[in-house]
Design an enzyme around this catalytic site. Structure first.
Site, short mmCIF file in Angstrom:
data_model
loop_
_atom_site.label_atom_id
_atom_site.label_comp_id
_atom_site.label_asym_id
_atom_site.label_seq_id
_atom_site.Cartn_x
_atom_site.Cartn_y
_atom_site.Cartn_z
N ASP A 86 0.85 -1.20 0.00
CA ASP A 86 0.00 0.00 0.00
C ASP A 86 0.88 1.24 0.00
O ASP A 86 2.06 1.21 0.39
CB ASP A 86 -0.95 0.00 1.20
N GLU A 151 -0.17 -0.82 5.85
CA GLU A 151 0.93 -0.32 6.66
C GLU A 151 0.83 1.19 6.86
O GLU A 151 1.18 1.71 7.93
CB GLU A 151 2.26 -0.68 6.00
#
Length: 480
Positions: A86, A151
């Site tokens: 991400d 994250e």
């Protein structure tokens, strides 16, 4: 041992990273798509990477769309490499030279969102694994590359992994700096909510651009409706000398204006590299508008003078009694070997006549997060209507400099790069702190600018290939 192998894979590594950057994998926490808890783009990025792992000859697993892993080897123990797919948001009109989700290779660099945080390092790690698998088939441990998708927000991906999967016994996260990170500050996010008014003016909206907590805000605006039109005209005169500054005014209608503050984004671990648009706007408001004298409304000005909007160790945190925090004291900075406490006011919101400030703090490893939280809660002594909430927290990471893990990884880096660097501490938070006996390791080289979360984010190709070679040696040593 692995250098030539990885050098021969150089073009393949570059092309793979360029393909992976195309997925706009900004983690969405409200997704209702089946098997895509963080949105379809994150799912596509994970599917692409796992499929690549299969093609390269690895075992793979998709863990309910939350995360996945790529693995080879045998044995009871796992050497873990933990990265994420991400990314933080990016818009072309933020100032990107080329579209952030269309990778561009120029000047021996790969440009694009995620190139260095963390898609490039993930692929460098994957091809390092491939080199070890093909050239050292008798590894007696399993090597597992864990791929997260959340994250940049709340780590729901890694928390899901820990519910059902085996923990690595040692490893690293390729998501920070070389030569190695032995300490990461604690991370604490707090919100402060309190009634707020401006005299004779209605606040219609405050917008900080959907800014992430771990980013210094580059934009913030407030839309105001004047009950006295003479006040609106005088505001124009105030702002005329500031036309070249970070503050500008946009006329909406005869009684309404939007005041816009522009700053510079940077990672919240390095707030000194940015220019906080929220702080600039708040200072403009308290300098140029009349706040009602009632204590419950005279809020932003007091917090400003207490240092809440400062980036280095807000002054009131080191005082015994914040009610009397009017003068600086000696030794008021909170710091230790991991660095100074830093603060990033990341979000400003306004709803139901209340203003909310959301703050992301990076706390030195020897300072308790509970102690810092208590200091913010003491603000209740000053404002009876204030609401203080902990949004999230992560304990610090600390592995001794002379530990086997730190010494081994630093020695490998220094040997491969022909340097003599020492391990460092950072304010950033990586997946390394998710498990015991793990540290963050690369890929930003010593002395180089940290391009994480930046406009025109890039990874240098020479550094990328060197990193992959370093990771191969590290995997091999840790798996012995």
């Amino acid at each position: 041992m692995f250098d030539e192998y990885i050098e021969n894979k150089k073009d393949e590594i570059i092309n793979t990273i360029c393909e992976l950057i195309k997925y706009k994998s900004i983690s969405l926490e409200d997704s209702i798509i089946p098997d895509a808890p963080f949105g379809i783009e994150c799912k596509k990025a994970l599917d692409y990477t796992l499929e690549l792992g299969k093609k390269l000859g690895f075992k793979t697993k998709n863990i309910d769309g939350y995360c996945g892993y790529i693995e080879f080897g045998s044995g009871e123990e796992i050497v873990g490499i933990i990265g994420h797919l991400d990314v933080v948001p990016a818009l072309e009109n933020d100032g990107w030279t080329t579209p952030p989700f269309e990778a561009s290779v120029r000047d021996n660099k790969i440009f694009g969102r995620g190139s260095i945080d963390d898609k490039g390092p993930v692929i460098a790690s994957l091809y390092a694994m491939k080199a070890v698998m093909d050239l050292s088939p008798n590894i007696n441990k399993r090597i597992r590359l864990i791929l997260g998708l959340n994250e940049e927000k709340s780590w729901k991906c890694i928390n899901r992994y820990k519910q059902t999967e085996e923990y690595p016994f040692v490893g690293f996260s390729p998501d920070a700096n070389f030569p190695a990170i032995y300490a990461e500050k604690g991370i604490l996010s707090i919100s402060l909510t309190n009634p707020f008014k401006i005299k004779d003016i209605d606040i219609l909206e405050i917008d900080s651009g959907s800014n992430a907590l771990n980013v210094v805000p580059k934009y913030c605006s407030i839309t105001l409706k004047f009950k006295n039109l003479n006040m609106k005209e005088s505001l124009k005169n105030i702002c005329d000398p500031l036309l070249d500054s970070n503050i500008s005014i946009e006329n909406i209608d005869s009684s309404t204006v939007k005041i816009i503050s522009l700053g510079k984004a940077s990672h919240a671990a390095h707030p000194e590299n940015g220019n906080n648009a929220i702080k600039n706007l708040v200072k403009f408001l308290i300098d140029n508008f009349e706040i009602p004298e009632e204590p419950e409304y005279n809020y932003l000005e007091k917090l400003y003078h207490l240092g809440v909007f400062d980036i280095e160790s807000p002054e009131f945190l080191s005082r015994n009694d914040i009610l009397y925090a009017t003068e600086f004291e000696e030794n008021s900075i909170i710091q230790d070997e991991s660095g100074i406490l830093t603060s990033n006011v990341a979000v400003l919101e306004y709803e139901n006549n209340k203003i909310t400030i959301k703050i992301n703090l990076r706390v030195p490893v020897n300072t308790s997060l509970d102690t810092v939280t208590l200091k913010y809660r003491q603000l209740i002594n000053m404002y009876e209507n204030i609401e203080v909430s902990v949004l999230s927290s992560q304990d610090p990471l600390y592995v001794k400099k002379d530990s086997y893990l730190v010494k081994t990884l630093v020695d490998i880096f220094n040997k491969k790069s022909n340097k003599s660097e020492e391990p460092i501490a950072i304010g950033g938070g990586t997946y390394a702190r998710a498990f015991d006996n793990m540290i963050s390791y690369g890929v930003t080289m010593p002395g180089e600018k940290d391009m994480c979360h930046q406009v025109d984010e890039f990874i240098d190709i020479d550094d990328l290939i060197l990193s992959s070679k370093i990771y191969a040696e590290a995997i091999y040593e840790l798996a012995k």
